[in-house]
Design an enzyme around this catalytic site. Sequence first.
Site, PDB file in Angstrom:
ATOM      1  N   ASN A 225       0.812  -1.226   0.000  1.00 31.78           N
ATOM      2  CA  ASN A 225       0.000   0.000   0.000  1.00 31.78           C
ATOM      3  C   ASN A 225       0.846   1.277   0.000  1.00 31.78           C
ATOM      4  O   ASN A 225       0.418   2.294  -0.538  1.00 31.78           O
ATOM      5  CB  ASN A 225      -0.917  -0.025   1.238  1.00 31.78           C
ATOM      6  CG  ASN A 225      -1.490   1.341   1.551  1.00 31.78           C
ATOM      7  OD1 ASN A 225      -2.411   1.819   0.909  1.00 31.78           O
ATOM      8  ND2 ASN A 225      -0.898   2.012   2.554  1.00 31.78           N
TER       9      ASN A 225
ATOM     10  N   TYR B 242       4.163   9.030 -11.329  1.00 31.71           N
ATOM     11  CA  TYR B 242       3.136   8.251 -10.630  1.00 31.71           C
ATOM     12  C   TYR B 242       2.421   7.281 -11.577  1.00 31.71           C
ATOM     13  O   TYR B 242       2.308   6.083 -11.281  1.00 31.71           O
ATOM     14  CB  TYR B 242       2.134   9.212  -9.991  1.00 31.71           C
ATOM     15  CG  TYR B 242       1.119   8.538  -9.093  1.00 31.71           C
ATOM     16  CD1 TYR B 242       1.491   7.998  -7.869  1.00 31.71           C
ATOM     17  CD2 TYR B 242      -0.221   8.452  -9.461  1.00 31.71           C
ATOM     18  CE1 TYR B 242       0.563   7.388  -7.039  1.00 31.71           C
ATOM     19  CE2 TYR B 242      -1.160   7.850  -8.633  1.00 31.71           C
ATOM     20  CZ  TYR B 242      -0.767   7.320  -7.416  1.00 31.71           C
ATOM     21  OH  TYR B 242      -1.690   6.721  -6.598  1.00 31.71           O
TER      22      TYR B 242
ATOM     23  N   LYS C  48       2.542   3.118 -11.297  1.00 32.89           N
ATOM     24  CA  LYS C  48       1.334   2.321 -11.032  1.00 32.89           C
ATOM     25  C   LYS C  48       0.986   1.431 -12.227  1.00 32.89           C
ATOM     26  O   LYS C  48       0.453   0.339 -12.050  1.00 32.89           O
ATOM     27  CB  LYS C  48       0.167   3.240 -10.673  1.00 32.89           C
ATOM     28  CG  LYS C  48       0.355   3.993  -9.348  1.00 32.89           C
ATOM     29  CD  LYS C  48       0.398   3.052  -8.158  1.00 32.89           C
ATOM     30  CE  LYS C  48       0.378   3.801  -6.829  1.00 32.89           C
ATOM     31  NZ  LYS C  48       0.450   2.915  -5.663  1.00 32.89           N
TER      32      LYS C  48
ATOM     33  N   VAL D 269      -9.362   8.968  -2.418  1.00 32.66           N
ATOM     34  CA  VAL D 269      -9.515   8.770  -0.975  1.00 32.66           C
ATOM     35  C   VAL D 269      -8.996  10.000  -0.234  1.00 32.66           C
ATOM     36  O   VAL D 269      -7.956  10.561  -0.599  1.00 32.66           O
ATOM     37  CB  VAL D 269      -8.737   7.506  -0.515  1.00 32.66           C
ATOM     38  CG1 VAL D 269      -9.190   7.085   0.877  1.00 32.66           C
ATOM     39  CG2 VAL D 269      -8.891   6.356  -1.500  1.00 32.66           C
TER      40      VAL D 269
ATOM     41  N   THR E 265      -6.996  11.537   1.921  1.00 35.46           N
ATOM     42  CA  THR E 265      -5.773  11.290   2.685  1.00 35.46           C
ATOM     43  C   THR E 265      -4.788  12.436   2.426  1.00 35.46           C
ATOM     44  O   THR E 265      -5.040  13.314   1.599  1.00 35.46           O
ATOM     45  CB  THR E 265      -5.096   9.979   2.225  1.00 35.46           C
ATOM     46  OG1 THR E 265      -4.669  10.177   0.866  1.00 35.46           O
ATOM     47  CG2 THR E 265      -6.033   8.787   2.303  1.00 35.46           C
TER      48      THR E 265
END
Length: 244
Positions: free
Chosen positions: A80, A147, A151, A180, A182
């Site tokens: 994660n 990124y 991924k 999300v 965060t």
Amino acid sequence: MKKSLLILTGHTKGLGNAILERFLSLENTQIIAISRTGLEIQHPNLTEVHLDLSDLAGLEAHLSKIFPTGDFDEVMLVNNAGWIGEVKPVGKLHPKGIRQVMNLNLLAPMILTNAFAKAYSEVKGRKVICNISSGAAHKPLAGWGEYCSSKAGLAMFSQVAAKELSDSGFRVFSLAPGIVDTEMQAEIRAADESDFPALDRFKSYKESNQLSSAAEVAEKIFYLLTHSELFPEVLQDVRNFKLP
Ligand SMILES: NC(=O)c1ccc[n+]([C@@H]2O[C@H](COP(=O)([O-])OP(=O)(O)OC[C@H]3O[C@@H](n4cnc5c(N)ncnc54)[C@H](OP(=O)(O)O)[C@@H]3O)[C@@H](O)[C@H]2O)c1
């Protein structure tokens, strides 16, 4: 009673912390949790390992200490830990940033998946590897070259690993968690508009309450991990499944 093992990276904040909380509520799951920093909690099932996963030499040196032996009925690895990387276009990236994000988001999960498969091939029960990917793995976004690439690599690695490890009973998932609420999203909203044309869209997700909470996404990941037989595909997106 069934004895389970969870190895989780990036447990101190955000989504990883919510996954940790969900598993700490169980009596019988031993948890090895890896992040750079630690939590101010003591729990008999939790062992924290302080590692910078972008330091691959450090990870390799620790590898033999991460995977406990034991008579486990169920083993789970959740890769994660991740970083959005430098939010800048190609031409303005730094070699060190490129290296850090690829090490953390792609190479460390590959190294951990490989070691996990080796350590637990003989376990007879459920064996699940869940690599936290992103919708950005399949959709190029200006400013996210590091990124998106990291991924996308992780999603492809997960698909190859799923083919190779299925005969020995492992399930491998590449899971997009949606958007999300965060610190990672806060970091995205702090980007410079000239480097990240989609900035306003990401600001509006927050302003219009479109972000999922880490706890609700963690509940779906918990369900996937513990009901892996209901999810035949490697590529998963939490937005595409509802809890029963
Ligand atoms: N948030 C979203 O909208 C979203 C969307 C799609 C995908 N994702 C993915 O979901 C995962 C979790 O994201 P998040 O939003 O929860 O991120 P976050 O809030 O920034 O938390 C990241 C976690 O990773 C750990 N970490 C960061 N760098 C590390 C390093 N070098 N070594 C070891 N641990 C490290 C952090 O702990 P320490 O600081 O203690 O090391 C923290 O626990 C990531 O893989 C991310 O790419 C998130």
